[in-house]
Write a protein that holds these residues in place. Structure first.
Motif, PDB file in Angstrom:
ATOM      1  N   UNK A 180      -7.174  -5.358   5.788  1.00 56.60           N
ATOM      2  CA  UNK A 180      -6.193  -5.534   4.710  1.00 56.60           C
ATOM      3  C   UNK A 180      -6.555  -4.599   3.558  1.00 56.60           C
ATOM      4  N   UNK A 181      -5.582  -3.850   3.116  1.00 57.53           N
ATOM      5  CA  UNK A 181      -5.775  -2.974   1.953  1.00 57.53           C
ATOM      6  C   UNK A 181      -4.767  -3.338   0.879  1.00 57.53           C
ATOM      7  N   UNK A 182      -5.226  -3.271  -0.342  1.00 57.28           N
ATOM      8  CA  UNK A 182      -4.390  -3.613  -1.483  1.00 57.28           C
ATOM      9  C   UNK A 182      -4.346  -2.437  -2.441  1.00 57.28           C
ATOM     10  N   UNK A 183      -3.178  -2.132  -2.948  1.00 55.78           N
ATOM     11  CA  UNK A 183      -3.034  -1.046  -3.911  1.00 55.78           C
ATOM     12  C   UNK A 183      -2.183  -1.525  -5.073  1.00 55.78           C
ATOM     13  N   UNK A 184      -2.821  -1.622  -6.220  1.00 52.07           N
ATOM     14  CA  UNK A 184      -2.136  -2.094  -7.424  1.00 52.07           C
ATOM     15  C   UNK A 184      -1.654  -0.906  -8.240  1.00 52.07           C
ATOM     16  N   UNK A 185      -0.509  -1.068  -8.848  1.00 51.72           N
ATOM     17  CA  UNK A 185       0.011  -0.042  -9.736  1.00 51.72           C
ATOM     18  C   UNK A 185       0.958  -0.682 -10.741  1.00 51.72           C
ATOM     19  N   UNK A 186       1.319   0.097 -11.742  1.00 49.56           N
ATOM     20  CA  UNK A 186       2.233  -0.398 -12.762  1.00 49.56           C
ATOM     21  C   UNK A 186       1.601  -0.584 -14.125  1.00 49.56           C
ATOM     22  N   UNK A 226       5.350  -5.060 -15.697  1.00 54.13           N
ATOM     23  CA  UNK A 226       5.249  -5.661 -14.372  1.00 54.13           C
ATOM     24  C   UNK A 226       4.279  -4.856 -13.514  1.00 54.13           C
ATOM     25  N   UNK A 227       3.302  -5.548 -12.990  1.00 55.26           N
ATOM     26  CA  UNK A 227       2.377  -4.950 -12.047  1.00 55.26           C
ATOM     27  C   UNK A 227       2.828  -5.256 -10.624  1.00 55.26           C
ATOM     28  N   UNK A 228       2.561  -4.334  -9.742  1.00 58.49           N
ATOM     29  CA  UNK A 228       2.870  -4.530  -8.333  1.00 58.49           C
ATOM     30  C   UNK A 228       1.612  -4.278  -7.514  1.00 58.49           C
ATOM     31  N   UNK A 229       1.537  -4.942  -6.404  1.00 60.14           N
ATOM     32  CA  UNK A 229       0.415  -4.738  -5.497  1.00 60.14           C
ATOM     33  C   UNK A 229       0.955  -4.701  -4.075  1.00 60.14           C
ATOM     34  N   UNK A 230       0.866  -3.539  -3.478  1.00 62.00           N
ATOM     35  CA  UNK A 230       1.319  -3.380  -2.103  1.00 62.00           C
ATOM     36  C   UNK A 230       0.170  -3.710  -1.162  1.00 62.00           C
ATOM     37  N   UNK A 231       0.465  -4.520  -0.197  1.00 61.87           N
ATOM     38  CA  UNK A 231      -0.555  -4.905   0.768  1.00 61.87           C
ATOM     39  C   UNK A 231      -0.251  -4.272   2.115  1.00 61.87           C
ATOM     40  N   UNK A 232      -1.261  -3.879   2.802  1.00 60.46           N
ATOM     41  CA  UNK A 232      -1.088  -3.345   4.148  1.00 60.46           C
ATOM     42  C   UNK A 232      -2.006  -4.114   5.079  1.00 60.46           C
ATOM     43  N   UNK A 233      -1.615  -4.219   6.286  1.00 64.10           N
ATOM     44  CA  UNK A 233      -2.376  -5.030   7.204  1.00 64.10           C
ATOM     45  C   UNK A 233      -1.727  -6.386   7.370  1.00 64.10           C
ATOM     46  N   UNK A 234      -2.477  -7.307   7.851  1.00 61.94           N
ATOM     47  CA  UNK A 234      -1.923  -8.589   8.228  1.00 61.94           C
ATOM     48  C   UNK A 234      -1.987  -9.607   7.085  1.00 61.94           C
ATOM     49  N   UNK A 235      -1.121  -9.434   6.122  1.00 64.11           N
ATOM     50  CA  UNK A 235      -1.062 -10.401   5.026  1.00 64.11           C
ATOM     51  C   UNK A 235       0.131 -11.312   5.242  1.00 64.11           C
ATOM     52  N   UNK A 236      -0.045 -12.295   6.073  1.00 61.45           N
ATOM     53  CA  UNK A 236       1.036 -13.215   6.390  1.00 61.45           C
ATOM     54  C   UNK A 236       1.238 -14.202   5.245  1.00 61.45           C
TER      55      UNK A 236
END
Length: 124
Positions: free
Chosen positions: A1-7, A18-28
């Motif tokens: 799982x990787x997380x990338x915050x921006x904003x 507003x901050x956003x965090x895109x997740x990759x991988x299996x974040x169910x």
């Protein structure tokens, strides 16, 4: 799982961001997603978290001004911040965990995954 915050950015007191965090991988939907922050010289502070796509929890200093939400279709968690104050200045980190128990939701050491952080600076 990787997380990338921006904003993050530089804003004035009273502004919104507003901050956003895109997740990759299996974040169910079973994953708890949240935010912590760390100001210079201070410990990491719990900001907000959404426990397994259901209930939201907030730190005492932000609970009436911040709102966490998630879009499972986009694998993204958001932190809407209103009425920002200079004391909100910090690096904001998004976090995730697949097996967090509710009683640990405010404990940064219990989260397995951390993003790289995004700087929020609030000028007075």
């Amino acid at each position: 799982v990787q997380l990338q915050a921006f904003g993050g950015g530089l804003v004035q007191a009273g502004d919104s961001l507003r901050l956003s965090c895109a997740t990759s991988g299996r974040t169910s939907r079973q994953y708890t997603l949240g935010w912590f922050r760390q100001a210079p010289g201070k410990d990491r502070e719990f900001v907000a978290a959404m426990f397994r796509s259901t209930d939201s929890y907030y730190g005492d200093s932000v609970k009436d001004r911040f709102a966490i939400s998630r879009d499972n279709a986009k694998n993204t968690v958001y932190l809407q911040m209103y009425n920002l104050k200079p004391e909100d200045t910090a690096i904001y980190y998004c976090v995730a965990d697949s097996s967090l128990i509710l009683s640990s939701i405010r404990l940064y050491e219990e989260y397995d995954y951390w993003g790289q952080g995004t700087q929020v600076t609030v000028s007075s």
